[in-house]
Every structure is written in C-alpha cells, then in structure tokens.
Design a protein around this motif. Structure first.
Motif, short mmCIF file in Angstrom:
data_model
loop_
_atom_site.label_atom_id
_atom_site.label_comp_id
_atom_site.label_asym_id
_atom_site.label_seq_id
_atom_site.Cartn_x
_atom_site.Cartn_y
_atom_site.Cartn_z
N GLU A 49 0.84 -1.21 0.00
CA GLU A 49 0.00 0.00 0.00
C GLU A 49 0.87 1.25 0.00
OE1 GLU A 49 -3.22 0.09 -0.11
OE2 GLU A 49 -3.73 -2.01 0.31
N ARG A 86 -1.28 5.77 3.83
CA ARG A 86 -2.71 5.94 4.15
C ARG A 86 -2.84 6.28 5.63
NH1 ARG A 86 -5.11 -0.18 3.67
NH2 ARG A 86 -3.24 -1.31 4.25
N ASN A 87 -4.02 6.80 5.99
CA ASN A 87 -4.21 7.26 7.36
C ASN A 87 -4.69 6.13 8.27
OD1 ASN A 87 -3.45 9.87 6.74
ND2 ASN A 87 -5.51 10.40 6.03
N PHE A 88 -4.25 6.21 9.51
CA PHE A 88 -4.63 5.21 10.51
C PHE A 88 -6.13 5.31 10.80
CE2 PHE A 88 -5.28 3.98 14.98
CZ PHE A 88 -4.77 2.69 14.94
N VAL A 89 -6.81 4.13 10.89
CA VAL A 89 -8.24 4.12 11.21
C VAL A 89 -8.39 3.53 12.62
CG1 VAL A 89 -10.51 3.25 10.50
CG2 VAL A 89 -8.74 3.70 8.77
N PRO A 90 -8.98 4.27 13.57
CA PRO A 90 -9.11 3.74 14.93
C PRO A 90 -9.90 2.42 14.94
CG PRO A 90 -9.82 6.03 14.82
CD PRO A 90 -9.60 5.59 13.42
N LEU A 91 -9.66 1.60 15.95
CA LEU A 91 -10.24 0.25 16.04
C LEU A 91 -11.77 0.26 15.89
CD1 LEU A 91 -9.54 -2.71 16.54
CD2 LEU A 91 -9.68 -2.28 18.99
N ASN A 92 -12.45 1.21 16.58
CA ASN A 92 -13.91 1.21 16.54
C ASN A 92 -14.49 1.70 15.19
OD1 ASN A 92 -13.26 3.87 16.74
ND2 ASN A 92 -14.51 4.31 18.56
N LYS A 93 -13.63 2.13 14.29
CA LYS A 93 -14.10 2.57 12.97
C LYS A 93 -13.78 1.56 11.86
CE LYS A 93 -15.46 6.85 14.01
NZ LYS A 93 -14.58 7.83 14.57
N ARG A 94 -13.15 0.43 12.24
CA ARG A 94 -12.78 -0.54 11.19
C ARG A 94 -13.84 -1.60 10.98
NH1 ARG A 94 -7.25 -2.13 13.75
NH2 ARG A 94 -6.92 -0.04 14.55
#
Ligand code: ACO
Length: 427
Positions: free
Chosen positions: A416, A419-427
C-alpha cells in the motif's frame, strides 16, 4: 572479452565493470548501479546473483565439475581423509603431517561439552526432530563459550575453529544416541577424527566396541562429499548471519536450520521416506513418476534436480557406486535401493526430466548408505550438517577475513502507499 558491460536506461548509458574469475566465469559488478541510476536488480532466489568472490569451491553445473580449493571431488573422496579435507577447505592448502597431527590434537583438546548442556538435551521431548535439537544445542554452545571471535587474531580464529570442530561431533553423536535411547558418552580420543565419530555414535553400553572399517570408510567418504558446496542456502545463511559479526556458533546454528529443509539437506530424509512409501505402496515407480510430472500434484521426486547442476551431480555418481559397495560389504539387502535405481533409470529417459535437466543429486543415494550403517532416517540430515561443518567454517572465515559488509539485500516495495490510521472502533 570486454571488461565492461553497458546498461541503457531512459536514454542514458552506463558502463559497469565485468569481473573475471580464475575459471573463466564472468560477472557484472553492479556495486555502483544504484548510485548512478537509482535502479536495483531483482532476482528472487538469487538465481543469477553472485553474493561474493570466493576462493574455496569451484563448481560447473553444466559440466558436472566440483573442486575444493582446486582438487577434484572424485580424487578427494577416494584418496583423502575427512580431516585433511576440512583443513584444506578452511586454510586453503592440504596439511603436511605435522599440521594435520596438530589440528587433530587441538580439536581433541576442545572435544567436550559443558555438562549443563546435557540438561538442555534431556529436556527435549523424544519426538523432537534431531535437526531442531542440533541447531538449538549449537546455539546454546554460545552461552557456554561467550567470548566472541577476534578475527584480527589468527590464534583466536584458530581456537574458535578447533572448538566447533571438536564440539559439534559430540553433539551430533549425543543427538543420535538420545534418539536411539542410548547413554550419552564420549569417544576414544586415541582414534582418528572420523573413527572417533563412529565410535561415539555406535558404541553400545553392553558390548565392547569393535570398529567396522567399512562403516568408517563410508562415513569418511560421505562427510567429504558433503563438506562444501559454495553459496547454497545454508552456506549463504552462515555468511549472512556472520556478516552481522554474530559469533561462529550462532552462524553455524543458523546454517543447520537452513540445511534442515527438504528442498536442501533435508532431502536425504525425504528421499528415503519417499522410497519407503513407494515400496509400501507396491513399488509402482511409474505411478510416482507420473505424480512428479503432474503440476497439480505437489509431489516432487526428492533427490532429483539441483539449482546449479544441469548435468549429473558428480557427488551422486560417487555415492551411487558407494551405496552398491557398502551394502554389499555390510551384507545389507535394501529393497529401496532397487526402487531408487528404477526411478533414476526412468527419469533419465523421460522427456520431462531430460528437458528440465533434472538429474539425481547428492541426496538421492546418501540416505540409503546411512540407513545401511544403522543411522535412523531422521538423523540423516544431522550427518550432512557434520560433513558441511568445514565448508561453513571456511566460508565464514573467508567472509570475515575479507571484511565483507553486512549482508542486506534490497527489495521492490509493492504494498500500500501511504494511508491514514483508522481507529479500532471505525474498522
Ligand atoms: N521433481 C519434479 N519436478 C521437478 C523437480 C523434482 N524433484 N525439481 C525441479 N522440477 C521441475 C520444476 O517443477 C520446474 O518445472 P517447470 O519449469 O515446468 O515449472 C523445473 O523442474 C525447474 O525447477 P525449479 O524448482 O524452478 O528449480 P530450482 O532451481 O528452483 O530448485 C531444487 C532446485 C529445489 C533442488 C528442486 O529441483 C527440488 O525441489 N528438488 C527436490 C528436492 C531435493 O532433492 N533437494 C536437494 C537439493 S541438493 C541439496 O540441497 C543438498
């Protein structure tokens, strides 16, 4: 022959030096490639990549030639003693009598193991594979020999070499004996190097040990044939681990792990298991030839094919002859030898194998000899490691004396992009 090669890229040309070896081998020196072009080379499995210049082993895979320090493998296998060959590989010349005697005495001085190491060996479950145990114990030796080698000191280097040459056979014998349920004992140091290994391995607690000259000679030959093979998987591993200036025991332990795999030294075990399976399945070699050729079937004819030999592996010819002689001398009739010969004959006239230049390799017949000598299948690769020890030492020593840089290949990244980190509760 031009001594430069020209590479054109995006309208620019650069000249790269071409190096010549002593046997008319040529290689493009790409050290300056990235600095000049921002390009690297990509060669998975290093099929076309030389990792070093080496003066130890010459092999011509097209002609089936193998020489240690200039001496033909046939001559060494038929005339030399394994310890002489070890000395030759490590130090570059055949020893005279005084040098060989001193080498043996100095090795014997080091042929003992810290008693605490027995506890480690005894704590392995009896089902543990001997190669895993040998690699762990070799690595554990580091703890009992903590000083790292001062490669600037010839004396220190020599001591490190005699230490591992003395200790590894004891470990090998103990790994074999543990598997066979025999007490862990030392040998008789009045004996020669190989004769002592045989004694350490085969001596029974309830009998006077009587050396068998056929077994000793076969062992000597097999160890010589396995002693060195330039930049193969395990040797490259030893060089690359050693290039970080990790110690000799740690580097050798890594080499043992690399050797274990069935595509490398583990093939000697895989071959005999395959031959045995074919025998138990009724001995239908044609069926297994078809399986080996079927791309949908993961089965491969173990002991066949080689990365470098596109002709007979010269070691395989010598070992095939030795297998016939040793089994006859020992009065052993092993039906898997006939199955091996049938498979070989079929493969040598089958277009699949002929077109791909697949010939028997060193491991096709070696396991059959080890089995006739009374060595268990799972211990075959341990014997290979013992034989390969001088080669690994020689390559490690050469690499350190040549002050080679740390081994660190590059890569082409295909993952990849940022890219931006996605918090756990948003995955
Ligand atoms: N049985 C059936 N087909 C084989 C075999 C085999 N033993 N060996 C190679 N081939 C085929 C491959 O499928 C491939 O066919 P393709 O061109 O149609 O795809 C072709 O021959 C070339 O083989 P590669 O695997 O690309 O050759 P590579 O150089 O990468 O591998 C190796 C060499 C690992 C030794 C391989 O021949 C093999 O797996 N042999 C069996 C294991 C073995 O005996 N290893 C011991 C090697 S000696 C040693 O290390 C001490």
């Amino acid at each position: 022959m031009a001594n430069t090669a020209t590479l054109s890229y995006e309208g620019k040309s650069i000249e790269l030096p071409v190096l010549e070896g002593t046997e008319n081998e040529f290689g493009i020196d790409i050290k300056a490639l990235r600095a000049k072009t921002n390009l690297i080379t990509l060669d998975p499995g290093f099929k076309n990549t030389g990792s070093c210049k080496s003066a130890i082993t010459y092999l011509d895979g097209e002609q089936g030639v193998l020489r240690y320090r200039g001496y033909d493998i046939d001559e060494l296998a038929n005339k030399a003693d394994f310890l002489e060959v070890a000395y030759l590989l490590i130090f570059g010349e055949l020893p005279n009598e005084a040098q060989l005697d001193k080498f043996l005495v100095d090795i014997k001085e080091e042929s003992y193991i810290d008693e605490d190491l027995k506890k480690i060996l005894e704590s392995f479950p009896s089902a543990a594979h001997p190669m895993g145990v040998l690699s762990s114990l070799t690595s554990a030796l580091t703890a009992f020999n903590p000083t790292s080698v001062d490669v600037e000191s010839e004396e220190d280097m020599y001591r490190a070499i005699t230490r591992i040459m003395g200790k590894l056979p004891v470990l090998v014998a103990w790994v074999f004996r543990k598997k066979a349920g025999l007490p862990l004992k030392y040998g008789d140091y009045a004996l020669g190097y190989v004769e002592n290994i045989a004694r350490m391995m085969f001596r029974k607690p309830n009998k006077e040990y009587v050396a068998n000259p056929i077994v000793d000679a076969a062992l000597n030959k097999l160890l010589i044939l396995h002693a060195e093979h330039e930049q193969n998987c395990s040797t490259s591993t030893v060089r690359i681990v050693g290039s970080s200036h990790a110690g000799l025991f740690a580097s050798i332990s890594a080499g043992i792990s690399a050797l274990w795999g069935p595509l490398h030294g583990g093939a000697n075990q895989a071959v005999v298991e395959m031959l045995e399976a074919i025998r138990q399945d009724g001995g239908d070699t044609k069926k297994y030839m078809e399986k080996a050729k079927d791309k949908a079937d993961p089965f491969r004819l173990m002991g066949f094919g080689h990365r470098v030999y596109k002709n007979f592996d010269p070691r395989a010819r010598i070992i095939k002859k030795a297998a016939d002689e040793v089994l006859a001398d020992l009065g052993v009739v092993d039906p898997v030898l006939d199955i091996a010969k049938e498979l070989e004959a079929e493969a040598l006239s089958d277009p699949y194998f002929v077109d791909r230049k697949l010939y028997p390799n060193v491991d096709f017949y070696s396991g059959i000899i080890y089995r006739a000598m009374g060595i268990s299948t799972e211990t075959f690769t341990v014997m290979f490691a013992l034989g390969r020890l001088p080669g690994w030492i020689a390559q490690w020593r050469e690499m350190r004396l040549n002050k080679e840089p740390i081994g660190r290949p590059r890569q082409i990244y295909v993952g990849e992009t940022q890219r931006n980190f996605v918090p756990l509760n948003k995955r």
